[in-house]
Write a protein that holds these residues in place. Structure first.
Motif, PDB file in Angstrom:
ATOM      1  N   UNK A   1      31.174  43.587  30.671  1.00  0.00           N
ATOM      2  CA  UNK A   1      30.860  42.153  30.701  1.00  0.00           C
ATOM      3  C   UNK A   1      31.341  41.487  31.981  1.00  0.00           C
ATOM      4  N   UNK A   2      32.354  42.073  32.634  1.00  0.00           N
ATOM      5  CA  UNK A   2      32.754  41.569  33.942  1.00  0.00           C
ATOM      6  C   UNK A   2      31.651  41.768  34.963  1.00  0.00           C
ATOM      7  N   UNK A   3      31.003  42.933  34.902  1.00  0.00           N
ATOM      8  CA  UNK A   3      29.875  43.191  35.791  1.00  0.00           C
ATOM      9  C   UNK A   3      28.719  42.234  35.482  1.00  0.00           C
ATOM     10  N   UNK A   4      28.392  42.103  34.194  1.00  0.00           N
ATOM     11  CA  UNK A   4      27.307  41.202  33.810  1.00  0.00           C
ATOM     12  C   UNK A   4      27.596  39.760  34.253  1.00  0.00           C
ATOM     13  N   UNK A   5      28.793  39.289  33.997  1.00  0.00           N
ATOM     14  CA  UNK A   5      29.132  37.920  34.359  1.00  0.00           C
ATOM     15  C   UNK A   5      29.029  37.667  35.845  1.00  0.00           C
ATOM     16  N   UNK A   6      29.420  38.655  36.650  1.00  0.00           N
ATOM     17  CA  UNK A   6      29.340  38.506  38.097  1.00  0.00           C
ATOM     18  C   UNK A   6      27.892  38.477  38.574  1.00  0.00           C
ATOM     19  N   UNK A   7      27.051  39.305  37.970  1.00  0.00           N
ATOM     20  CA  UNK A   7      25.637  39.319  38.329  1.00  0.00           C
ATOM     21  C   UNK A   7      24.909  38.070  37.836  1.00  0.00           C
ATOM     22  N   UNK A   8      25.459  37.424  36.800  1.00  0.00           N
ATOM     23  CA  UNK A   8      24.810  36.242  36.233  1.00  0.00           C
ATOM     24  C   UNK A   8      25.018  34.991  37.066  1.00  0.00           C
TER      25      UNK A   8
END
Length: 442
Positions: free
Chosen positions: A363-370
């Motif tokens: 979710x850290x990766x997802x949040x950064x890409x979002x």
């Protein structure tokens, strides 16, 4: 004096006060008072830092609730010890390595010390007290180590873990932090991570994942036929309370990252950040609950807890720009990702005791890409560059440290100690002695 007269008198006083507040002279004084801004900014750092510090209690309760009874005391000790070690290491080397004289890649190898001479002399242009800034940055460090603690629980030796915490909090985290928050090369590229979806959570997640792979799974977790044997936690009420504590502490984590509270614009931004943070968590809970009902025909409490944390991690990279509706969607996608990632790791036979890799790394990766979806100043290319760079560095550096520890002092409990439990093996005490093997009630 009658009650009605008293109310009238109070109303008159209130009206006079409001007129005074609204007067141009008062507004002008408030607008130009550097000392007032200095005080408010310093207070924001201290109050937000205290909330983030309280997250250490949340991690301790969450993790102790999700491990088995025989390992609860050890996980509690690790959580208070890692917070203490993180603070000391950040003082000795971490802060200056992350923020002092950063030249693209790394800061200064020196001991931090406060310098408030200018403010004490009446010059408030620095914006806030030195120690308040150090304190706020320091309490973030332990979060990364807490992620590792939950992932490798129940089979890692105590002191090798603590040695890894020394390196992670003193060197690894500050270096990647220097690239970004310290004004290094990623910051110059325009990498956007407002409160640390990647800088804190993914870095901790990569270190945890690397450790879990090198350490191996708990004895009996996976069958030779690929089956997964559940190992339920000891105390779900405690895990739930820990999640609520983390949810509360996250307001300081994200809100304090505004780094200022000296103007109306700052306060409005902080309010928006608080709202987005909470609603992202709400989206994560609801999405995780609905998806587990669809997939497994029952709601899983632990997935709902991790759904809340997934939403919080997902919004952390950009809590300042979304609308409430966008925040709910960002958090909901995080909740969905957690429900997918947890069983996926099990299929890969990567044993993550509390689901921290799924929550903090995925979710850290997802949040950064979002972030670029709501922030026009961010780009997907730069965001991906930052994710890959910090991931690669953390994997390689963490693997080196883990392997050195493995082939020197060893990192894994013996089979006998693991079966007995780390509490008895390494601490010589139990969290719930009345239910232990030596109890007459057992």
């Amino acid at each position: 004096m009658t009650i009605s007269m008293k109310k009238t008198g109070l109303a008159a006083v209130a009206a006079t006060a409001l007129l005074a507040i609204a007067s141009p002279a008062f507004a002008q004084d408030a607008g130009v008072s550097a000392e007032t801004q200095y005080i408010l900014n310093t207070f924001s750092f201290l109050f937000s830092g205290a909330l983030v510090m309280w997250m250490a209690a949340g991690f301790a309760m969450l993790e102790s609730g999700l491990v088995r009874t025989k390992n609860v005391s050890t996980i509690l000790f690790k959580n208070i010890a890692l917070f203490a070690v993180a603070g000391i290491m950040y003082y000795l080397i971490g802060y200056n390595l992350m923020y002092m004289d950063v030249s693209g890649w790394i800061g200064s190898l020196s001991l931090w010390s406060a310098d408030d001479a200018a403010a004490l002399g009446g010059d408030f242009s620095g914006g806030y007290s030195a120690t308040s800034d150090w304190f706020f940055q320091m309490v973030f460090v332990a979060t990364a180590a807490s992620i590792v603690s939950g992932t490798v629980a129940e089979r890692i030796k105590l002191w090798p873990f603590m040695i890894f915490v020394v390196v992670l909090t003193g060197v690894l985290y500050p270096i990647t932090g220097a690239w970004t928050w310290g004004g290094g090369w990623l910051s110059e590229m325009g990498f956007a991570d407002f409160a640390g979806s990647t800088i804190v959570h993914s870095v901790g997640g990569w270190a945890a994942l690397t450790g879990a792979i090198i350490l191996g799974a708990r004895k009996g977790k996976y069958g030779e036929d690929g089956s997964v044997h559940p190992m339920p936690g000891s105390n779900l009420p405690l895990a739930t309370l820990g999640t609520f504590v983390l949810w509360l502490g996250w307001f300081g984590f994200n809100g304090g990252s505004q780094l200022a509270m000296g103007s109306a614009a700052d306060v409005i931004a902080i309010a928006n950040i608080y709202g987005n943070t909470s609603m992202a968590a709400a989206g994560g809970v609801v999405a995780a609950a609905i998806l587990t009902q669809i997939l497994y025909k029952k709601v899983d409490l632990t997935m709902a807890l991790n759904g809340a944390l997934a939403g919080l991690v997902s919004i952390t990279a950009g809590p300042d720009t979304p609308t409430i509706g966008s925040a709910i969607i960002i958090g909901a996608i995080g909740g969905i990702l957690v429900v997918i990632a947890v069983p996926l790791l099990d299929k890969l036979k990567i044993d993550d005791v509390v689901g921290a890799v799924s929550v903090h790394l995925v979710c850290g990766i997802w949040g950064t890409l979002a972030v670029p979806f709501t922030n026009d100043g961010a780009s997907f290319g730069v965001q991906l560059t930052g994710i890959v760079a910090m991931g690669a560095f953390t994997i390689v550096a963490s693997a080196i440290v883990w392997l050195i520890l493995k082939f020197t002092i060893g990192i894994r409990l013996s089979e006998e100690d693991e079966a007995m439990g780390s509490d008895a093996a390494e601490l010589g005490l139990e969290a719930y002695p009345e239910f232990g093997k030596g109890s007459q009630r057992f």
